[in-house]
Design an enzyme around this catalytic site. Structure first.
Site, PDB file in Angstrom:
ATOM      1  N   ARG A 235       0.765  -1.581   0.304  1.00 25.22           N
ATOM      2  CA  ARG A 235       0.146   0.063   0.059  1.00 25.22           C
ATOM      3  C   ARG A 235       0.514   1.366   0.377  1.00 25.22           C
ATOM      4  O   ARG A 235       1.957   0.709   0.498  1.00 25.22           O
ATOM      5  CB  ARG A 235      -0.762  -0.137   1.026  1.00 25.22           C
ATOM      6  CG  ARG A 235      -1.633  -1.229   1.555  1.00 25.22           C
ATOM      7  CD  ARG A 235      -2.920  -0.290   0.247  1.00 25.22           C
ATOM      8  NE  ARG A 235      -3.995  -1.618  -0.040  1.00 25.22           N
ATOM      9  CZ  ARG A 235      -4.546  -2.345  -0.654  1.00 25.22           C
ATOM     10  NH1 ARG A 235      -3.613  -2.572  -1.368  1.00 25.22           N
ATOM     11  NH2 ARG A 235      -5.922  -2.440  -0.559  1.00 25.22           N
ATOM     12  N   GLU A 264      -2.923   7.773  -4.849  1.00 25.42           N
ATOM     13  CA  GLU A 264      -3.374   7.273  -5.911  1.00 25.42           C
ATOM     14  C   GLU A 264      -5.263   7.466  -6.726  1.00 25.42           C
ATOM     15  O   GLU A 264      -5.833   7.346  -6.181  1.00 25.42           O
ATOM     16  CB  GLU A 264      -3.533   5.277  -5.746  1.00 25.42           C
ATOM     17  CG  GLU A 264      -2.429   4.521  -5.799  1.00 25.42           C
ATOM     18  CD  GLU A 264      -2.690   3.226  -5.689  1.00 25.42           C
ATOM     19  OE1 GLU A 264      -3.121   2.845  -5.884  1.00 25.42           O
ATOM     20  OE2 GLU A 264      -1.468   2.745  -4.768  1.00 25.42           O
ATOM     21  N   HIS A 283      -1.096   0.142 -10.180  1.00 29.67           N
ATOM     22  CA  HIS A 283      -2.199  -0.768  -9.008  1.00 29.67           C
ATOM     23  C   HIS A 283      -2.956  -2.208  -9.393  1.00 29.67           C
ATOM     24  O   HIS A 283      -4.249  -1.905  -9.269  1.00 29.67           O
ATOM     25  CB  HIS A 283      -2.618  -0.168  -8.100  1.00 29.67           C
ATOM     26  CG  HIS A 283      -3.926  -0.712  -6.582  1.00 29.67           C
ATOM     27  ND1 HIS A 283      -3.750   0.316  -5.247  1.00 29.67           N
ATOM     28  CD2 HIS A 283      -3.757  -1.821  -5.956  1.00 29.67           C
ATOM     29  CE1 HIS A 283      -3.785  -0.772  -4.173  1.00 29.67           C
ATOM     30  NE2 HIS A 283      -3.949  -2.174  -5.152  1.00 29.67           N
TER      31      HIS A 283
END
Ligand SMILES: NC(=O)C1=CN([C@@H]2O[C@H](COP(=O)(O)OP(=O)(O)OC[C@H]3O[C@@H](n4cnc5c(N)ncnc54)[C@H](O)[C@@H]3O)[C@@H](O)[C@H]2O)C=CC1
Ligand SMILES: O=C(O)C(=O)COP(=O)(O)O
Length: 331
Positions: A235, A264, A283
């Site tokens: 993360r 993000e 991602h």
């Protein structure tokens, strides 16, 4: 008819969920990413909630007047306020095993991109050049490296197993890992501090929880070997982005290969994206056709179980009792 609200789904349709749940009398309704006001307006009517990345904070959860479960389409549950759900007696479940091999493979792709400079070389050649795109000292061989694996859970273990074939020395830090399990996997269990000081490459596989926020920061980056490589598929906020940027700019950190970022998506003009020693993926480490299908079927299956009043799998916030009774007890 009961109601399932699906937040910020990225699939073209909700057909997989509907096929499973409509025959059970569950209406499936999606709310698009970013539509916070619409989501908040709909949550009071939800019997079940399925969420991808939308923030289910206390404000959102307190609107869930009758929700019996919150299911995360994925592994990390850092977008859900687990304590707020617990206060309302709502179990939160994840899907813990849909993409372990995909993420481990993707980690290796990033590790090898960093050590063998795969992206720069391809760009170099497509730019009409030939030869080494970087000083030869930047071309690394895993066999002569020490790799630190932070987090020895499902993904970290698979990453270590793949890396062991590259004959590097493997260090592991994980407060929950047992030394015997780590040794059996051919790795050495050590403290984070020792791992950082000794590793040529550090790869992150711990969850985003308060204790791991900015685990990689100015101080821990300073403790790392000069020119070390950082890989993050876990993360974004496990790494302090500003500290990483400064370390990459100064060369203290040799290279960062990332699937996740904080925030993000990054702003297109984020200075880290202009650095030559960074590669950032969007991602996507979990992605494969099989993984997405398993993710959606398993998530829908948890909703179906909840609908039938069956015990739920993969509860991550400790709420095991009948959700509605617990919720009524606190309201
Ligand atoms: N980029 C992507 O698409 C994906 C990212 N992920 C991320 O990867 C994370 C890990 O996934 P799994 O391995 O399946 O989870 P897991 O729960 O099986 O393993 C996590 C491990 O991290 C350890 N840990 C907790 N705190 C730690 C700390 N301070 N230092 C070191 N280790 C610590 C835990 O003890 C546990 O063994 C997820 O939480 C998720 O955020 C997961 C799937 C896809
Ligand atoms: O990228 C995706 O599709 C995901 O849902 C990944 O989420 P996770 O990292 O599994 O929590």
């Amino acid at each position: 008819m009961s109601r399932l609200i699906v937040t910020d789904y990225t699939f073209p349709t909700l057909e997989v969920e509907q096929r499973r749940l409509t025959p059970l009398g569950i209406a499936v309704e999606g709310v698009k990413a970013g539509e916070r006001a619409e989501l908040l307006a709909k949550l009071p009517t939800a019997d079940f909630v399925l969420t991808q990345f939308a923030k289910l904070d206390a404000e959102a959860i307190d609107r869930m007047e009758k929700a019996r479960v919150i299911v995360r389409y994925g592994i990390g549950v850092d977008n859900v306020d687990l304590e707020a759900a617990k206060r309302r007696g709502i179990p939160v479940c994840n899907v813990p095993d849909y993409c372990i091999d995909e993420v481990a493979d993707h980690t290796l792709a990033l590790v090898l991109s960093a050590t063998r400079r795969v992206v720069e070389n391809a760009n170099f050649v497509s730019g009409g050049k030939w030869g080494l795109p970087v000083p030869v000292t930047d071309m690394r061989c895993l066999k002569s490296m020490t790799v630190g694996v932070v987090g020895f859970g499902r993904i970290g273990r698979e990453v270590a197993s793949r890396l062991s074939n590259f004959k590097c020395r493997l260090l592991v830090s994980d407060p929950a890992a047992k030394a015997a399990d780590v040794e059996e996997a051919g790795c050495e269990l050590t403290s984070l501090e020792n791992l950082l000081v000794n590793s040529d490459l550090v790869t992150l596989h711990c969850p985003a929880i308060p204790a791991t926020r900015h685990l990689i920061n100015f101080d821990t980056l300073d403790a790392m070997k000069p020119g070390a490589i950082l890989v993050n598929v876990a993360r974004g906020n496990i790494v302090d982005t500003s500290a990483m940027y400064e370390a990459l700019k100064s060369g203290k950190l040799g290279f960062a290969a990332l699937d996740v970022f904080d925030p993000e998506p990054p702003a297109p003009d984020h200075p880290a994206l202009a650095l030559k020693n960074v590669i950032l993926h969007s991602h996507i480490a979990s992605a494969s056709d099989e993984a997405v299908l398993k993710l959606r079927s398993d998530a829908a299956a948890i909703v179906a179980l909840c609908n039938e009043g069956q015990p739920l799998p993969n509860i991550v916030n400790g709420v095991t009792g009948p959700a509605r009774f617990a919720a009524m007890a606190v309201s």
